[in-house]
Design an enzyme around this catalytic site. Structure first.
Site, PDB file in Angstrom:
ATOM      1  N   SER A  32       0.799  -1.226   0.000  1.00  0.00           N
ATOM      2  CA  SER A  32       0.000   0.000   0.000  1.00  0.00           C
ATOM      3  C   SER A  32       0.829   1.273   0.000  1.00  0.00           C
ATOM      4  O   SER A  32       0.315   2.353  -0.320  1.00  0.00           O
ATOM      5  CB  SER A  32      -0.935   0.013   1.217  1.00  0.00           C
ATOM      6  OG  SER A  32      -0.197  -0.163   2.415  1.00  0.00           O
ATOM      7  N   ASP A 319      -3.751   7.847   7.727  1.00  0.00           N
ATOM      8  CA  ASP A 319      -4.728   6.940   8.335  1.00  0.00           C
ATOM      9  C   ASP A 319      -4.018   6.017   9.314  1.00  0.00           C
ATOM     10  O   ASP A 319      -2.884   6.270   9.711  1.00  0.00           O
ATOM     11  CB  ASP A 319      -5.527   6.175   7.269  1.00  0.00           C
ATOM     12  CG  ASP A 319      -4.690   5.131   6.525  1.00  0.00           C
ATOM     13  OD1 ASP A 319      -3.494   4.946   6.850  1.00  0.00           O
ATOM     14  OD2 ASP A 319      -5.234   4.485   5.605  1.00  0.00           O
ATOM     15  N   HIS A 322      -0.916   4.416   7.217  1.00  0.00           N
ATOM     16  CA  HIS A 322      -0.151   5.030   6.132  1.00  0.00           C
ATOM     17  C   HIS A 322       0.203   6.491   6.372  1.00  0.00           C
ATOM     18  O   HIS A 322      -0.613   7.246   6.912  1.00  0.00           O
ATOM     19  CB  HIS A 322      -0.941   4.909   4.831  1.00  0.00           C
ATOM     20  CG  HIS A 322      -1.400   3.521   4.557  1.00  0.00           C
ATOM     21  ND1 HIS A 322      -2.688   3.087   4.823  1.00  0.00           N
ATOM     22  CD2 HIS A 322      -0.733   2.453   4.063  1.00  0.00           C
ATOM     23  CE1 HIS A 322      -2.789   1.803   4.503  1.00  0.00           C
ATOM     24  NE2 HIS A 322      -1.626   1.396   4.042  1.00  0.00           N
TER      25      HIS A 322
END
Length: 359
Positions: A32, A319, A322
């Site tokens: 990610s 978040d 991340h």
């Protein structure tokens, strides 16, 4: 070490003297931290960021990136001066339905959020492992959608392993390996990746360390983890893995003639931000800008009940897992033009100026 310096000298003789960079394309592999939207095009995947407020700062809409704007891979492209890479699954869909005649010439992003270097990591979420990402790339090469000459001229970006280590501490699973053995199994897979990517033509390979995974706000989801400090046991595994990664990078020019590798020290770079937040413009280096609960770590951004901060640029984390776009930009600047403490043996700017010797 002496042999490594000789190899570098051989490369540096062919560094371009012009202002432009010798990088027509970038091929991106990982999780990610790099995913530009592959999971969005994978309808069997539950690890998604294709809803508000992801993408809100730069793109003004969700793109599938797990942050509020651009990632490190995006910033590297912009520094080099080439367009951002399309996610592989988007490019594949466009090719199949005839809206594009062939795959992009500026590279492709194969990264999949939630994936790891171990095949089993988060497979129940439908993510695309590093092994499958590599197979997707290899298939395009074998079908001559990607020219090997282009690969030799390109830079390979690799970052993966955070999800493997986080999964090791999953309270619903029972590890069958010791932490050290687990890390060794991860490094074995990275070694296989380097071997295969070289065989497919790669000559410039940038491998980035993991950040301090034990410091992400989502650590509060794990029973017994500390809230007021990072999770030491997890970060110890991360540091052992990072040390192994650097060893693999150092071996690239020796084991693979005509290839050169760099190691991006992301872990230490982020810890420098955390140690002196005001110097780098951060008001909060512990909590998520977007989430809910303790440290904003109990709920993914955008899910029902989430709250969002007023200024994401002041937060290290966007978040619960991340970094924010601003954090990614600061990391990229360190990797692009930083000194030996941030990236070694050379920075990305120097790597981008190198021309590869014949193989």
């Amino acid at each position: 070490m002496e042999k490594l310096l000789i190899i570098f000298f051989h490369f540096s003789l062919s560094i371009s003297a012009i202002n432009g960079y010798n990088v027509p394309a970038i091929f991106v592999f990982g999780d990610s931290i790099f995913d530009a939207g592959n999971n969005h095009y994978n309808k069997n995947c539950t690890a998604q960021a294709d809803f508000p407020t992801y993408g809100s700062t730069f793109f003004r809409h969700p793109t599938g990136r797990f942050t509020n704007g651009r990632t490190v891979a995006d910033f590297i492209c912009q520094f080099i001066g080439i367009p951002l890479q399309k996610p592989f699954l988007e490019a594949q869909l466009e090719f199949i339905n005839g809206t594009r005649k062939d795959y992009p010439s500026n590279g492709i992003n194969f990264a999949s959020a939630g994936s790891g270097v171990l095949r089993a990591t988060n497979q129940d979420s439908g993510v695309t492992s590093i092994q499958v990402q590599l197979q997707q790339f290899q298939t395009l090469v074998e079908q001559r959608h990607i020219d090997r000459k282009l690969i030799r001229q390109s830079i390979i970006l690799f970052e993966s392993g955070s999800n493997d280590i986080f999964a090791y501490f999953d309270p619903f699973g029972t590890p069958t390996l010791t932490p050290d053995a687990y890390v060794r199994s991860m490094l074995m897979e990275v070694g296989k990746f380097i071997d295969q990517i070289y065989k497919l033509g790669a000559s410039r390979i940038a491998i980035f360390s993991l950040g301090p995974v034990g410091c992400v706000p989502a650590r509060v989801l794990l029973p017994g983890t500390p809230v007021t400090k990072c999770y030491g046991k997890m970060n110890k595994m991360v540091k052992n893995y990072n040390m192994g990664l650097e060893g693999l990078v150092n071996g690239i020019p020796i084991k693979y003639p005509g290839a050169f590798g760099v190691f991006g020290e992301v872990y230490k770079t982020i810890q420098i931000f955390r140690a002196n937040p005001k110097r780098y413009g951060f008001a909060d280096v512990n909590s998520a800008c977007c989430g809910d609960g303790t440290l904003g770590g109990f709920l993914q951004c955008g899910k029902e009940g989430y709250a969002i901060c007023k200024n994401p640029n002041q937060y290290l984390f966007w978040d619960f897992f991340h970094p924010s776009e601003r954090t990614y930009k600061l990391i990229t600047k360190a990797l692009w033009a930083g000194r030996h403490t941030r990236i070694r043996p050379v920075n990305l700017k120097t790597l981008a100026n190198m021309t590869h010797p014949p193989r």
